[in-house]
Motif scaffolding. Structure first.
Motif, PDB file in Angstrom:
ATOM      1  N   HIS A 128       2.412  -0.971   2.622  1.00 51.13           N
ATOM      2  CA  HIS A 128       0.873  -0.804   2.445  1.00 51.13           C
ATOM      3  C   HIS A 128       0.458   0.521   1.492  1.00 51.13           C
ATOM      4  O   HIS A 128      -0.015   1.220   1.887  1.00 51.13           O
ATOM      5  N   LYS A 129       1.220   0.729   0.482  1.00 54.34           N
ATOM      6  CA  LYS A 129       1.091   1.782  -0.347  1.00 54.34           C
ATOM      7  C   LYS A 129      -0.008   1.833  -1.260  1.00 54.34           C
ATOM      8  O   LYS A 129      -0.236   0.705  -1.848  1.00 54.34           O
ATOM      9  N   PRO A 130      -0.726   2.933  -1.186  1.00 51.21           N
ATOM     10  CA  PRO A 130      -1.920   2.934  -2.199  1.00 51.21           C
ATOM     11  C   PRO A 130      -1.447   3.142  -3.675  1.00 51.21           C
ATOM     12  O   PRO A 130      -2.085   2.887  -4.666  1.00 51.21           O
ATOM     13  N   MET A 131      -0.327   3.654  -3.813  1.00 53.52           N
ATOM     14  CA  MET A 131       0.277   3.852  -5.304  1.00 53.52           C
ATOM     15  C   MET A 131       1.743   3.603  -4.965  1.00 53.52           C
ATOM     16  O   MET A 131       2.384   3.703  -3.945  1.00 53.52           O
ATOM     17  N   GLN A 175       9.091  -0.280   7.915  1.00 50.62           N
ATOM     18  CA  GLN A 175       7.811   0.265   9.082  1.00 50.62           C
ATOM     19  C   GLN A 175       7.885   2.021   8.593  1.00 50.62           C
ATOM     20  O   GLN A 175       7.052   2.447   9.502  1.00 50.62           O
ATOM     21  N   GLN A 176       8.732   2.356   7.867  1.00 50.74           N
ATOM     22  CA  GLN A 176       8.667   3.835   7.963  1.00 50.74           C
ATOM     23  C   GLN A 176       7.222   4.613   7.305  1.00 50.74           C
ATOM     24  O   GLN A 176       6.755   3.786   6.711  1.00 50.74           O
ATOM     25  N   LYS A 177       7.137   5.925   7.848  1.00 51.15           N
ATOM     26  CA  LYS A 177       6.009   6.379   7.439  1.00 51.15           C
ATOM     27  C   LYS A 177       6.293   7.692   6.340  1.00 51.15           C
ATOM     28  O   LYS A 177       5.550   8.091   5.833  1.00 51.15           O
ATOM     29  N   LEU A 178       7.763   7.676   6.129  1.00 54.45           N
ATOM     30  CA  LEU A 178       8.301   8.539   5.181  1.00 54.45           C
ATOM     31  C   LEU A 178       9.468   7.891   4.624  1.00 54.45           C
ATOM     32  O   LEU A 178      10.461   7.347   5.123  1.00 54.45           O
ATOM     33  N   VAL A 179       9.826   7.984   3.319  1.00 60.35           N
ATOM     34  CA  VAL A 179      10.739   7.535   2.520  1.00 60.35           C
ATOM     35  C   VAL A 179      11.587   8.405   1.678  1.00 60.35           C
ATOM     36  O   VAL A 179      10.897   8.909   0.990  1.00 60.35           O
ATOM     37  N   ALA A 225      10.047   3.591  -3.834  1.00 59.80           N
ATOM     38  CA  ALA A 225       9.785   3.674  -2.559  1.00 59.80           C
ATOM     39  C   ALA A 225       9.880   2.503  -1.498  1.00 59.80           C
ATOM     40  O   ALA A 225       8.796   2.044  -0.807  1.00 59.80           O
ATOM     41  N   PRO A 226      11.211   1.930  -1.616  1.00 58.58           N
ATOM     42  CA  PRO A 226      11.336   0.809  -0.617  1.00 58.58           C
ATOM     43  C   PRO A 226      11.271   1.333   0.774  1.00 58.58           C
ATOM     44  O   PRO A 226      11.809   2.532   0.881  1.00 58.58           O
TER      45      PRO A 226
END
Length: 196
Positions: A115-118, A78-82, A110-111
């Motif tokens: 919903h990453k667009p890239m 659920q993170q907004k930053l990894v 980026a685990p």
């Protein structure tokens, strides 16, 4: 080799594909028609007998109506930053292979974010003679930054040599593929952008 096989199992690609296909109430035959992949191949992937290359995962994700990020995330992500520190990276969490029949191994960088667009990957390319079966094509764009080694990049009828520090950005709807050349396997950061 057992180590790589255990790493693949941790990704649980087959399980995720089967679960989503069943949630969508699709048969293997229907997913085959939607993805353009053969029913036997899809069955092998779902049973973890074959680990799909990224291009194949993209076809499956399109057939199932999800982004490729679906396969590299967990319910609790659920993170907004990894921030992925080198000391914390465990190749076992997000790596794929099985004798790399498709010419490379990959791990998500980026685990933890959904919903990453890239989708960024660390990719290790196998040392092989070039074979046209290494050609892939899929919607979207890719960016590759070569960290080490030497990479032979095939794009349509063009062949380019990339050295450490070189980068390439391209439309991935054109046939493309790559192999390591030289003494060591090439390693790169690859970023895929796909429109869901």
């Amino acid at each position: 080799m057992n180590d790589i096989k255990s790493q693949i199992k941790e990704l649980r690609l087959g399980e995720k594909i089967r679960k989503l296909r069943q949630e969508r109430r699709l048969t293997l035959q229907e997913l085959s028609e939607l993805s353009g992949l053969s029913k036997p191949l899809l069955s092998q992937i779902e049973n973890d007998q074959v680990t799909p290359p990224i291009a194949t995962l993209l076809k499956i994700s399109k057939g199932l109506g999800v982004g490729i990020h679906y396969f590299f995330e967990e319910e609790e992500d659920q993170q907004k930053l990894v921030l992925t520190r080198a000391s914390q990276q465990t190749p076992s969490r997000r790596r794929s292979g099985n004798d790399a029949p498709h010419g490379y191994l990959y791990r998500s960088l980026a685990p933890g974010m959904r919903h990453k667009p890239m989708e960024p990957f660390l990719v290790e390319f196998e040392l092989h003679e070039w074979d046209d079966s290494f050609f892939y094509r899929h919607d979207g764009y890719e960016f590759i930054y070569l960290l080490e080694g030497e990479l032979e990049f095939h794009y349509g009828t063009e062949i380019m040599q990339l050295l450490a520090g070189d980068s390439i950005y391209y439309d991935s709807s054109e046939p493309h593929g790559y192999v390591s050349v030289g003494e060591q396997r090439a390693t790169a950061v690859a970023v895929l952008y796909t429109r869901d």
